[in-house]
Design an enzyme around this catalytic site. Structure first.
Site, PDB file in Angstrom:
ATOM      1  N   SER A  22     -28.427  -0.969 -37.697  1.00  0.00           N
ATOM      2  CA  SER A  22     -29.443   0.273 -38.155  1.00  0.00           C
ATOM      3  C   SER A  22     -30.455  -0.373 -38.702  1.00  0.00           C
ATOM      4  CB  SER A  22     -29.266   1.474 -38.466  1.00  0.00           C
ATOM      5  OG  SER A  22     -30.474   2.592 -38.386  1.00  0.00           O
ATOM      6  N   GLU A  42     -28.539   7.834 -28.747  1.00  0.00           N
ATOM      7  CA  GLU A  42     -29.032   7.119 -30.476  1.00  0.00           C
ATOM      8  C   GLU A  42     -29.921   8.227 -30.966  1.00  0.00           C
ATOM      9  OE1 GLU A  42     -28.848   5.094 -32.163  1.00  0.00           O
ATOM     10  OE2 GLU A  42     -27.153   2.811 -30.960  1.00  0.00           O
ATOM     11  N   HIS A  49     -26.576   7.910 -32.676  1.00  0.00           N
ATOM     12  CA  HIS A  49     -26.850   7.270 -34.184  1.00  0.00           C
ATOM     13  C   HIS A  49     -25.585   7.146 -34.692  1.00  0.00           C
ATOM     14  CE1 HIS A  49     -29.552   3.715 -35.868  1.00  0.00           C
ATOM     15  NE2 HIS A  49     -29.539   4.589 -36.818  1.00  0.00           N
TER      16      HIS A  49
END
Length: 521
Positions: A215, A336, A440
């Site tokens: 990320s 995600e 995610h």
């Protein structure tokens, strides 16, 4: 507050909720206290902890505390110490709101790192090194949240996890302030210099360093690839869910902003904390309590480009070939956007056929964009959450990752994956409003024990975790993830990673509507 700002703030809050499940455990007692755990660095002796098959050294300073006149200054060398420094427990996280760190943190003395080294690693027999940059939207996170012992022992590598300055303390920009907008990135480079200089004492190979992150940490790797100042600081790169083509108008994925935009945000912060009319603005800002800065800073934080450390936006630098040409392992997760969509729905914003056009317009305000998104992704009676999640994931992660792949693969060896365990363990308590699949950050428990707590994986998920660690660490060792015990991974096709189903996938562009997103711009 606009609807877009509200939803973006909710997204940041959800990230904190996700991270809370990772908060670090109290330090454990040594498993084998008789093992050699005292090592010499150039700054002094450190004493770590011996475990079954590995050793840990926590809270080692790699730079001076950025306090007083060093607040908003490039990182300075750490001061040497006398005696033996206790490295048996984590240091404070860098200042941040409550979330991943229970209660948050206001301690600026945070430029520390943690080393996990397998028992066989010695200066005479060094192991490859993986330096891990945590995610958290450039506002939250800590190196100590990532227990790397499985990666270190199974992969026979040395793992270093890093704290770096976050939020306004890491990315403030102000006219005439050297380092504006990039202090957090400069910290990461200082940690890499420490690794080159010191990791040999821990049994790491200073000439074989892989920079990895997820990320915001993954996007940090992109930024370091594009930063001239990071030349020769690492030899390979791993980018998880942080595509180098991130854009500020797609708020769920990390990105960078022009220095002018960062200065505008800095000016807003200066007004909020009462320093805009001060004779010496920086002197005033350096006296503002951390807690006040945290309350005043924007929910969104990004590094600045058009700066000495980051002259160009990473995507522009990569497209022009002006980046460090090292092998890259790159990927995203299949779903995600689902955790953000779930959080927004649970916060009282349902996605139905009736509300979907307005929700889409919140995130795609340009003329005609929302109508096109609604047409490409129709919502029916009960599928609003998964559809919204697919839009977030496809627009902000999957298709930007595919574009990053295209740009990088034309210039360096590249392996791309898609993590696709549709039953990945949830990262937060409670029942989501719809099945999240592989959202995610869901790949992280397969590589690390987040907060020192192993997730409840099935036997098939454990096999997947082992294979992923094998891929990651072989890549760190040789620049190629392939080996005799794992399914072959082609450089020309994304590798789908699911329990007992690790196969090439040729449908990522179609499945994620990338032709649509590329045409939308």
């Amino acid at each position: 507050m606009t609807m877009r700002r509200l939803l973006t703030t909710l997204c940041c809050a959800l990230t904190a909720v996700l991270a809370t499940a990772w908060s670090a455990q109290p330090p454990t007692q040594p498993d084998r206290p008789d093992a050699a755990t005292t090592l010499r660095t150039h700054d002094g002796l450190v004493r770590g902890t011996a475990h079954d098959g590995y050793r840990t050294f926590e809270g080692i300073p790699y730079a001076a505390p950025p306090i007083g006149r060093l607040r908003w200054a490039p990182p300075h060398p750490a001061a040497p110490w006398h005696g033996v420094r206790d490295a048996t427990r984590p240091s404070s996280a860098c200042p941040q709101p409550a979330g991943e760190v229970p209660g948050g943190s206001t301690d600026e003395d945070c430029l520390r790192l943690n080393v996990t080294t397998p028992d066989g690693a010695r200066p005479a027999h060094p192991r490859p090194v993986i330096v891990w940059l945590h995610g958290g939207g450039f506002t939250t996170g800590a190196g100590a949240s990532y227990d790397a012992h499985r990666m270190a022992t199974r992969g026979d590598v040395v793992v270093v996890t890093v704290n770096y300055r976050l939020g306004a303390l890491g990315f403030l920009a102000h006219s005439g302030l050297p380092g504006s907008g990039t202090f957090g990135l400069a910290d990461q480079q200082a940690a890499l210099r420490w690794v080159r200089a010191e990791i040999g004492a821990f049994g790491g190979d200073a000439h074989n360093v892989t920079l990895a992150g997820e990320s915001a940490g993954g996007y940090s790797v992109c930024a370091q690839l594009a930063s001239p100042a990071a030349a020769d600081l690492f030899d390979r790169a791993i980018i998880e869910s942080g595509p180098c083509t991130g854009r500020a108008d797609r708020p769920f994925a990390p990105s960078s902003v022009p220095l002018s935009t960062a200065r505008t945000a800095g000016a807003d912060l200066t007004v909020k904390v009462g320093c805009s009319t001060a004779h010496d603005v920086m002197h005033c800002l350096r006296r503002v309590p951390v807690s006040r800065l945290l309350k005043a800073q924007a929910a969104d934080q990004q590094p600045a480009y058009a700066t000495p450390l980051l002259p160009r936006d990473p995507v522009s630098a990569i497209a022009a070939g002006r980046f460090h040409h090292v092998p890259v392992l790159l990927g995203n997760n299949h779903d995600e956007g689902n955790s953000w969509a779930a959080g927004i729905i649970q916060a009282g914003h349902p996605v139905t056929p009736g509300t979907w056009p307005d929700v889409a317009a919140t995130f795609f305000p340009a003329a005609g964009e929302a109508k096109a998104v609604v047409g490409e992704y129709p919502v029916h009676a009960t599928d609003g959450g998964p559809v919204f999640g697919a839009v977030i994931g496809d627009a902000d992660f999957a298709c930007p990752t595919a574009r990053t792949d295209t740009l990088l693969a034309a210039q360096v060896p590249l392996w791309r994956y898609e993590f696709a365990d549709e039953h990945a363990p949830l990262l937060f308590p409670g029942t989501p409003p719809f099945p999240l699949g592989a959202p995610h950050a869901s790949e992280l428990p397969y590589l690390f024990d987040l907060g020192g707590r192993p997730r409840g994986l099935t036997a098939a998920q454990h096999r997947l975790a082992n294979t992923m660690i094998d891929y990651w660490t072989r890549f760190a060792r040789t620049g190629d993830p392939n080996g005799p015990t794992s399914p072959h991974w082609s450089r020309h096709t994304a590798q789908s990673l699911a329990p007992d189903h690790i196969v090439p996938t040729h449908t990522t562009l179609t499945r994620h509507h990338c032709t649509f997103w590329n045409a939308l711009g």
